[in-house]
Design an enzyme around this catalytic site. Sequence first.
Site, PDB file in Angstrom:
ATOM      1  N   LEU A  33       6.271  -7.875   2.591  1.00  0.00           N
ATOM      2  CA  LEU A  33       5.443  -6.960   1.799  1.00  0.00           C
ATOM      3  C   LEU A  33       4.411  -7.694   0.947  1.00  0.00           C
ATOM      4  O   LEU A  33       4.651  -8.791   0.446  1.00  0.00           O
ATOM      5  CB  LEU A  33       6.340  -6.106   0.897  1.00  0.00           C
ATOM      6  CG  LEU A  33       7.385  -5.272   1.638  1.00  0.00           C
ATOM      7  CD1 LEU A  33       8.185  -4.418   0.644  1.00  0.00           C
ATOM      8  CD2 LEU A  33       6.755  -4.385   2.707  1.00  0.00           C
ATOM      9  N   HIS A  37       1.007  -2.989   0.849  1.00  0.00           N
ATOM     10  CA  HIS A  37       2.202  -2.145   0.999  1.00  0.00           C
ATOM     11  C   HIS A  37       2.603  -1.537  -0.340  1.00  0.00           C
ATOM     12  O   HIS A  37       2.965  -0.364  -0.423  1.00  0.00           O
ATOM     13  CB  HIS A  37       3.391  -2.983   1.471  1.00  0.00           C
ATOM     14  CG  HIS A  37       3.258  -3.580   2.827  1.00  0.00           C
ATOM     15  ND1 HIS A  37       3.182  -4.935   3.029  1.00  0.00           N
ATOM     16  CD2 HIS A  37       3.211  -3.017   4.061  1.00  0.00           C
ATOM     17  CE1 HIS A  37       3.118  -5.185   4.329  1.00  0.00           C
ATOM     18  NE2 HIS A  37       3.121  -4.043   4.978  1.00  0.00           N
ATOM     19  N   GLY A 148      -1.492   3.199   5.659  1.00  0.00           N
ATOM     20  CA  GLY A 148      -2.709   2.552   5.173  1.00  0.00           C
ATOM     21  C   GLY A 148      -3.896   2.764   6.103  1.00  0.00           C
ATOM     22  O   GLY A 148      -3.754   2.783   7.333  1.00  0.00           O
ATOM     23  N   LYS A 150      -5.937   0.567   6.501  1.00  0.00           N
ATOM     24  CA  LYS A 150      -6.098  -0.757   7.126  1.00  0.00           C
ATOM     25  C   LYS A 150      -5.923  -0.648   8.642  1.00  0.00           C
ATOM     26  O   LYS A 150      -6.634  -1.267   9.416  1.00  0.00           O
ATOM     27  CB  LYS A 150      -5.075  -1.702   6.499  1.00  0.00           C
ATOM     28  CG  LYS A 150      -4.691  -2.902   7.313  1.00  0.00           C
ATOM     29  CD  LYS A 150      -5.690  -4.003   7.128  1.00  0.00           C
ATOM     30  CE  LYS A 150      -5.267  -5.344   7.659  1.00  0.00           C
ATOM     31  NZ  LYS A 150      -4.446  -5.362   8.825  1.00  0.00           N
ATOM     32  N   GLN A 154      -4.270   3.629  13.947  1.00  0.00           N
ATOM     33  CA  GLN A 154      -2.857   4.017  13.833  1.00  0.00           C
ATOM     34  C   GLN A 154      -2.706   5.276  12.980  1.00  0.00           C
ATOM     35  O   GLN A 154      -1.927   6.173  13.305  1.00  0.00           O
ATOM     36  CB  GLN A 154      -2.060   2.866  13.212  1.00  0.00           C
ATOM     37  CG  GLN A 154      -0.637   3.239  12.816  1.00  0.00           C
ATOM     38  CD  GLN A 154       0.146   2.059  12.287  1.00  0.00           C
ATOM     39  OE1 GLN A 154       0.613   1.250  13.067  1.00  0.00           O
ATOM     40  NE2 GLN A 154       0.298   1.947  10.981  1.00  0.00           N
ATOM     41  N   SER A 186       0.348  -8.916   6.324  1.00  0.00           N
ATOM     42  CA  SER A 186       1.504  -9.823   6.435  1.00  0.00           C
ATOM     43  C   SER A 186       1.128 -11.040   7.268  1.00  0.00           C
ATOM     44  O   SER A 186       1.632 -12.135   7.048  1.00  0.00           O
ATOM     45  CB  SER A 186       2.679  -9.099   7.094  1.00  0.00           C
ATOM     46  OG  SER A 186       2.969  -7.921   6.387  1.00  0.00           O
TER      47      SER A 186
HETATM   48  P1  AMP Z   1       2.946  -2.945   8.412  1.00  0.00           P
HETATM   49  O1  AMP Z   1       4.083  -3.531   7.649  1.00  0.00           O
HETATM   50  O2  AMP Z   1       1.889  -3.915   8.770  1.00  0.00           O
HETATM   51  O3  AMP Z   1       3.419  -2.103   9.592  1.00  0.00           O
HETATM   52  O4  AMP Z   1       2.236  -1.905   7.430  1.00  0.00           O
HETATM   53  C1  AMP Z   1       2.949  -0.860   6.842  1.00  0.00           C
HETATM   54  C2  AMP Z   1       1.967   0.097   6.244  1.00  0.00           C
HETATM   55  O5  AMP Z   1       1.192  -0.570   5.247  1.00  0.00           O
HETATM   56  C3  AMP Z   1       0.963   0.648   7.273  1.00  0.00           C
HETATM   57  O6  AMP Z   1       0.745   2.017   7.029  1.00  0.00           O
HETATM   58  C4  AMP Z   1      -0.271  -0.174   7.004  1.00  0.00           C
HETATM   59  O7  AMP Z   1      -1.472   0.483   7.354  1.00  0.00           O
HETATM   60  C5  AMP Z   1      -0.182  -0.367   5.508  1.00  0.00           C
HETATM   61  N1  AMP Z   1      -0.974  -1.531   5.088  1.00  0.00           N
HETATM   62  C6  AMP Z   1      -0.903  -2.784   5.589  1.00  0.00           C
HETATM   63  N2  AMP Z   1      -1.827  -3.577   5.001  1.00  0.00           N
HETATM   64  C7  AMP Z   1      -2.514  -2.796   4.131  1.00  0.00           C
HETATM   65  C8  AMP Z   1      -3.601  -3.012   3.239  1.00  0.00           C
HETATM   66  N3  AMP Z   1      -4.187  -4.202   3.134  1.00  0.00           N
HETATM   67  N4  AMP Z   1      -4.033  -1.973   2.484  1.00  0.00           N
HETATM   68  C9  AMP Z   1      -3.458  -0.755   2.591  1.00  0.00           C
HETATM   69  N5  AMP Z   1      -2.432  -0.479   3.428  1.00  0.00           N
HETATM   70  C10 AMP Z   1      -1.959  -1.483   4.185  1.00  0.00           C
END
Ligand code: AMP
Length: 285
Positions: A33, A37, A148, A150, A154, A186
Site C-alpha cells: 500500500l 491506496h 482509483g 489511476k 479498469q 506499488s
Molecule cells: P492495486 O493494489 O494496484 O490493485 O490498486 C488498488 C486500487 O488502488 C485500485 O482501485 C487502483 O486504481 C487504486 N490506486 C492505485 N494507485 C493509485 C493512485 N496513485 N491514485 C489513486 N488510486 C490508486
Amino acid sequence: MNRFDSPQAAREWCRRGSRSGRSLGFVPTMGALHAGHLGLVRRAVAENDVACVSVFVNPLQFGDREDFDNYPRHFERDAELLESAGCAMVFRGTPADFFPEGDDLLREDPGPAACGLEGEQRPGHFAGVATVVKRLFEFVQPSQAYFGEKDFQQLLVIRDLAERLNGPVIVGCPIHREASGLASSSRNERLTAAERERAACIAEGLFAARECWQSGERNAQRLLMELRKRASNGALELEYAELRDPLNWSRGPLTGTVERAQALIAASLGKVRLIDNLRLDGTHS
Ligand code: AMP
C-alpha cells in the site's frame, strides 16, 4: 482492526455487520500500500459506517508469471497503515480460498470497456480483474466500493460489472501523485531513485498535453504529438499513448478535432511497466 486470513472469515464478519444495517465501504487492493491506496481507504472510512480492505495479489490478472512473482508483498506493514487510516477490517487469502474451483473456474466477461489499450496489451487481464472483483463483491457485499482513476480503463470495466451484477455503488477516486508528478504505484517500489526520476516524464507528457489543450489545441494528433515528445526519453519504452472519449470508450482512439479527451499512456522502464492517464479538458486529476 480485525484481520482475517481467509475471505470466508471476512464474509462472516461482513454478514454480521450488514445485519445491523451499517453501510460498508470496500477497497480491493493487491497490497504494497501507498498514499494512493490510503486516499481510497480514508474516503471509504469517511463515507461509510465501516470500511474494509482486501489484500490479494490476484494471479488471474497477470499474464506474466515473473511480474506476478516479483509483485511486492508486505502484509504486516499494510495492516499497520490500514489501522492508522481507520479501517475496521482487512483480509487476505490464498488463490485456492478465492477460487476453489481451480481449473474449472469460469471467468467473467469484462465487457466492451476491456477493448483496446490494457485489454489489448495484456490479454485476459480484465477478465481476471472482473472475475476477482465479482467474487470479492460476493464475499463482502459492500454498499460502496472505491477504485482509483489511476487504472482508468479498469474503473470503466468495474462500473459495467457492478451495473450488470446490481452490485455496489462504484466511487472513482483521483490519482495520487508523488512530488515529481509520477503516479503512485506499488510497482514504483521496484524502481531505483534515478529510474523514478526518469519515470516522471510520463506525467510530464500528460501535463504538457493538458497545457496544450488549455492553450486551445483540439486536434488529437497534435495533442498526442506533444504527449509523446515530452514523455519520451531514452530510458523509457513507450507502449501506447492514446486519446479516448472518457464518456464513450467504444468510440475507440480519437482522431481529428475532439471536444473532450482522456489521455492514456503505458511505458516500461527496464522490467517495470507503468501506466498513467489524465483528463485534458476540465480540472480532473
Ligand atoms: P492495486 O493494489 O494496484 O490493485 O490498486 C488498488 C486500487 O488502488 C485500485 O482501485 C487502483 O486504481 C487504486 N490506486 C492505485 N494507485 C493509485 C493512485 N496513485 N491514485 C489513486 N488510486 C490508486
